[in-house]
Motif scaffolding. Structure first.
Motif, PDB file in Angstrom:
ATOM      1  N   ASP A  16       0.831  -1.218   0.000  1.00 47.74           N
ATOM      2  CA  ASP A  16       0.000   0.000   0.000  1.00 47.74           C
ATOM      3  C   ASP A  16       0.859   1.259   0.000  1.00 47.74           C
ATOM      4  O   ASP A  16       0.571   2.225  -0.711  1.00 47.74           O
ATOM      5  CB  ASP A  16      -0.928   0.037   1.213  1.00 47.74           C
ATOM      6  N   GLU A  17       1.919   1.254   0.800  1.00 51.48           N
ATOM      7  CA  GLU A  17       2.794   2.423   0.860  1.00 51.48           C
ATOM      8  C   GLU A  17       3.472   2.668  -0.496  1.00 51.48           C
ATOM      9  O   GLU A  17       3.535   3.802  -0.974  1.00 51.48           O
ATOM     10  CB  GLU A  17       3.847   2.238   1.949  1.00 51.48           C
ATOM     11  N   ALA A  55       2.399  10.618   6.273  1.00 52.30           N
ATOM     12  CA  ALA A  55       3.323   9.850   7.109  1.00 52.30           C
ATOM     13  C   ALA A  55       4.552   9.427   6.300  1.00 52.30           C
ATOM     14  O   ALA A  55       5.679   9.446   6.808  1.00 52.30           O
ATOM     15  CB  ALA A  55       2.618   8.621   7.684  1.00 52.30           C
ATOM     16  N   LEU A  56       4.343   9.070   5.042  1.00 51.14           N
ATOM     17  CA  LEU A  56       5.455   8.622   4.196  1.00 51.14           C
ATOM     18  C   LEU A  56       6.443   9.747   3.904  1.00 51.14           C
ATOM     19  O   LEU A  56       7.639   9.485   3.701  1.00 51.14           O
ATOM     20  CB  LEU A  56       4.922   8.051   2.879  1.00 51.14           C
ATOM     21  N   MET A  57       5.988  10.976   3.890  1.00 46.19           N
ATOM     22  CA  MET A  57       6.882  12.090   3.577  1.00 46.19           C
ATOM     23  C   MET A  57       8.024  12.209   4.581  1.00 46.19           C
ATOM     24  O   MET A  57       9.074  12.753   4.257  1.00 46.19           O
ATOM     25  CB  MET A  57       6.099  13.403   3.490  1.00 46.19           C
ATOM     26  N   ASP A  58       7.842  11.689   5.784  1.00 41.91           N
ATOM     27  CA  ASP A  58       8.885  11.752   6.812  1.00 41.91           C
ATOM     28  C   ASP A  58       9.538  10.394   7.061  1.00 41.91           C
ATOM     29  O   ASP A  58      10.311  10.252   8.000  1.00 41.91           O
ATOM     30  CB  ASP A  58       8.282  12.292   8.117  1.00 41.91           C
ATOM     31  N   ASP A  59       9.237   9.419   6.224  1.00 43.22           N
ATOM     32  CA  ASP A  59       9.748   8.056   6.404  1.00 43.22           C
ATOM     33  C   ASP A  59      10.988   7.856   5.534  1.00 43.22           C
ATOM     34  O   ASP A  59      10.922   8.004   4.314  1.00 43.22           O
ATOM     35  CB  ASP A  59       8.656   7.059   5.999  1.00 43.22           C
ATOM     36  N   LEU A  63      11.784   7.792   1.232  1.00 42.72           N
ATOM     37  CA  LEU A  63      12.796   8.597   0.555  1.00 42.72           C
ATOM     38  C   LEU A  63      13.727   7.705  -0.256  1.00 42.72           C
ATOM     39  O   LEU A  63      14.092   8.027  -1.385  1.00 42.72           O
ATOM     40  CB  LEU A  63      13.587   9.424   1.565  1.00 42.72           C
ATOM     41  N   GLN A  64      14.076   6.560   0.283  1.00 37.44           N
ATOM     42  CA  GLN A  64      14.933   5.615  -0.428  1.00 37.44           C
ATOM     43  C   GLN A  64      14.204   5.028  -1.641  1.00 37.44           C
ATOM     44  O   GLN A  64      14.793   4.850  -2.695  1.00 37.44           O
ATOM     45  CB  GLN A  64      15.356   4.485   0.511  1.00 37.44           C
ATOM     46  N   HIS A  65      12.922   4.761  -1.500  1.00 37.02           N
ATOM     47  CA  HIS A  65      12.124   4.131  -2.566  1.00 37.02           C
ATOM     48  C   HIS A  65      11.807   5.091  -3.710  1.00 37.02           C
ATOM     49  O   HIS A  65      11.878   4.705  -4.874  1.00 37.02           O
ATOM     50  CB  HIS A  65      10.827   3.589  -1.957  1.00 37.02           C
TER      51      HIS A  65
END
Length: 84
Positions: A16-17, A55-59, A63-65
């Motif tokens: 999902d992410e 939430a993903l913007m700070d994960d 950033l790696q993906h």
């Protein structure tokens, strides 16, 4: 690019992410098209999509993906904050 043992994206994101980041990297033809695609393609409400995206913007895994997408979103967020 998935880890064959776990069936997850190599960066350790859930399916999902990874899908949310992929959708965010696309361009959309007009108003409502993105929200419709989120509901139909991802099977989630747009509110949930944007919660997950924020939430993903700070994960660091995000950033790696998808560094281009995450950095673009961070620049937009910072510009909005500075206007307030």
């Amino acid at each position: 690019m998935t880890d064959a043992d776990e069936g997850r994206p190599a960066a350790g994101l859930s399916p999902d992410e990874a899908a949310v980041l992929a959708y965010e990297g696309r361009t959309w033809p007009g108003p409502g098209a993105k929200e419709r695609a989120i509901r139909e393609g991802l099977g989630m409400a747009p509110v949930r999509y944007y919660q997950l995206l924020n939430a993903l913007m700070d994960d660091p895994r995000a950033l790696q993906h998808a560094p281009g997408t995450v950095n673009r979103l961070r620049r937009i967020r910072e510009a909005q904050r500075s206007r307030r």
